[in-house]
Design an enzyme around this catalytic site. Structure first.
Site, PDB file in Angstrom:
ATOM      1  CG  ASN A 118       5.515  16.592   0.998  1.00 36.00           C
ATOM      2  OD1 ASN A 118       5.636  15.852   0.020  1.00 36.00           O
ATOM      3  ND2 ASN A 118       6.500  17.328   1.450  1.00 36.00           N
ATOM      4  CE  LYS A 119       6.987  17.439  -3.108  1.00 36.02           C
ATOM      5  NZ  LYS A 119       8.059  16.680  -3.703  1.00 36.02           N
TER       6      LYS A 119
END
Ligand SMILES: *Cc1c(COP(=O)(O)O)cnc(C)c1O
Length: 369
Positions: free
Chosen positions: A184-185
């Site tokens: 999710n980064k």
């Protein structure tokens, strides 16, 4: 459960990633041997402007490694902000040191330099500023305080790849900076992380410790120190190299969407958002709002449920560390600003593939109260 129509953040994987990963698989180097890890490290160091980059299995491991490299252990105190993901603080406990939380600034939501200064004792060895949701912390004041008190600085830039302070990439101000490539980064390698530093000795020892402390260039399995299996794999590095090529495009989309949110939500009574410092340029990893229920007419819990009901994925701001059950026995002090931000704050969809129409839809639902 309503299906997700607009995700908070999700990996942006395209043809380039498939091509690079397939080529890596076909090369036979699927594990930590192979040419792509050092290529990825080199590309990354060049991008952020650090002299050295050492890839790790994830961002948490990179923080753990940083503390170990700086010799931090039992009896030492490490200052961390109250408002962050728990992985900023856990490695402090892994090395046997004591986390000390301090409150954050109400505008930037980042560690408050005055609070850092007040928390310094003769046992304080390091401070870990976090560039929360991609927004650069006040690095000139923090570096000044660290210098005056002889503290190490480990920048947690897990969420802030691409963010700058005075034109310099975050993660390169302190002794060590760390990044995360979780799914999710800003970019992803599936799971992964990076440690950056300008110090050749720290970099050399980091390379040793990520590989079980094993000596280089000798036939024997000779281990010079008790290290870790913290290496990134060649396959993951292939994914990382493809993502690096697309990073500027991801950042441009995030920046555009953050501006559009601010434009569409501007002047709505009871809404606010995270502020960049004059010197700071956020990666806008997650655009987040603050909801004042009296003026907005709905609190953030009710708003979150309404958005989720429309297939819009949102998330409250991090629960302050002092409120985490895991830290119940650690005597962390209550931090009123972090508490207040958490009570009012909501992360809005910020994935790097969201279109302007997606952002308009989120704002439209948001304002239908
Ligand atoms: C994601 C994150 C980490 C940890 O990174 P992982 O790769 O998930 O281990 C650390 N600190 C912050 C602020 C993060 O958001």
């Amino acid at each position: 459960m309503t299906s997700i129509r607009i995700p908070l953040d999700a990996p942006n994987i395209g043809e380039l990633e498939k091509e690079y990963v397939l080529r890596a698989l076909e090369s036979g180097y699927v594990s930590s041997i192979g040419p792509l890890v050092s290529e990825f490290e080199g590309r990354f160091a060049g991008y952020v402007g650090a002299r050295y980059a050492v890839a790790t299995v994830n961002g948490t491991a990179a923080i753990h490694l940083a503390l170990r490299l700086l010799g931090i252990g039992p009896g030492d105190e490490v200052i961390v902000p109250a408002l962050t993901f728990i992985a900023t603080a856990n490695p402090v406990v892994y090395v046997g040191a004591t986390p000390v939380v301090v409150d954050v600034d109400p505008l930037t939501w980042n560690i408050d330099p005055d609070e850092v200064e007040r928390a310094v004792t003769d046992r304080t060895r390091a401070v870990i500023p976090v560039h929360l949701y991609g927004n650069p912390a006040d690095m000139s004041r923090l570096m000044d305080i660290a210098r005056r008190h002889g503290l190490y600085v480990i920048e947690d830039a897990a969420e802030a790849l691409g963010a700058t302070y005075n034109g310099q990439h975050v993660g390169t101000f302190g002794d060590i900076g760390i990044f995360s490539f979780n799914g999710n980064k800003v970019i992803t390698t599936g799971g992964g992380g990076m440690l950056v530093t300008n110090d050749p000795d720290l970099a050399a020892r980091a390379r040793l410790l990520v590989n079980q402390g094993r000596a280089f260039g000798v036939m024997e399995y000779e281990h010079l120190e008790i290290g870790y299996n913290f290496r990134l794999t060649n396959t993951q590095a292939a994914l990382g190299l493809a993502q690096m090529e697309r990073l500027e495009q991801f950042l441009a989309t995030k920046r555009r969407n953050a501006s559009l949110y601010r434009e569409l939500l501007n002047k709505v009574p009871g809404l606010g958002w995270q502020q960049e410092l004059h010197e700071g340029r956020s990666s806008w990893w997650l655009f987040s709002i603050l909801v004042n229920p009296n003026d907005f007419g709905q609190d953030r819990y009710a708003l979150a449920r309404r958005l989720q009901g429309a297939g819009i994925q949102v998330r409250p701001l991090f629960l302050p560390l002092s409120r985490q059950p895991a830290y119940a026995g650690y005597g962390l002090k209550t931090c009123p600003v972090a508490e207040s931000l958490h009570r009012r704050g909501l992360n809005l969809p910020s994935a790097s593939f969201l279109t302007e129409e997606d952002v308009r839809y989120v704002c439209q639902v948001l304002l239908e109260r």
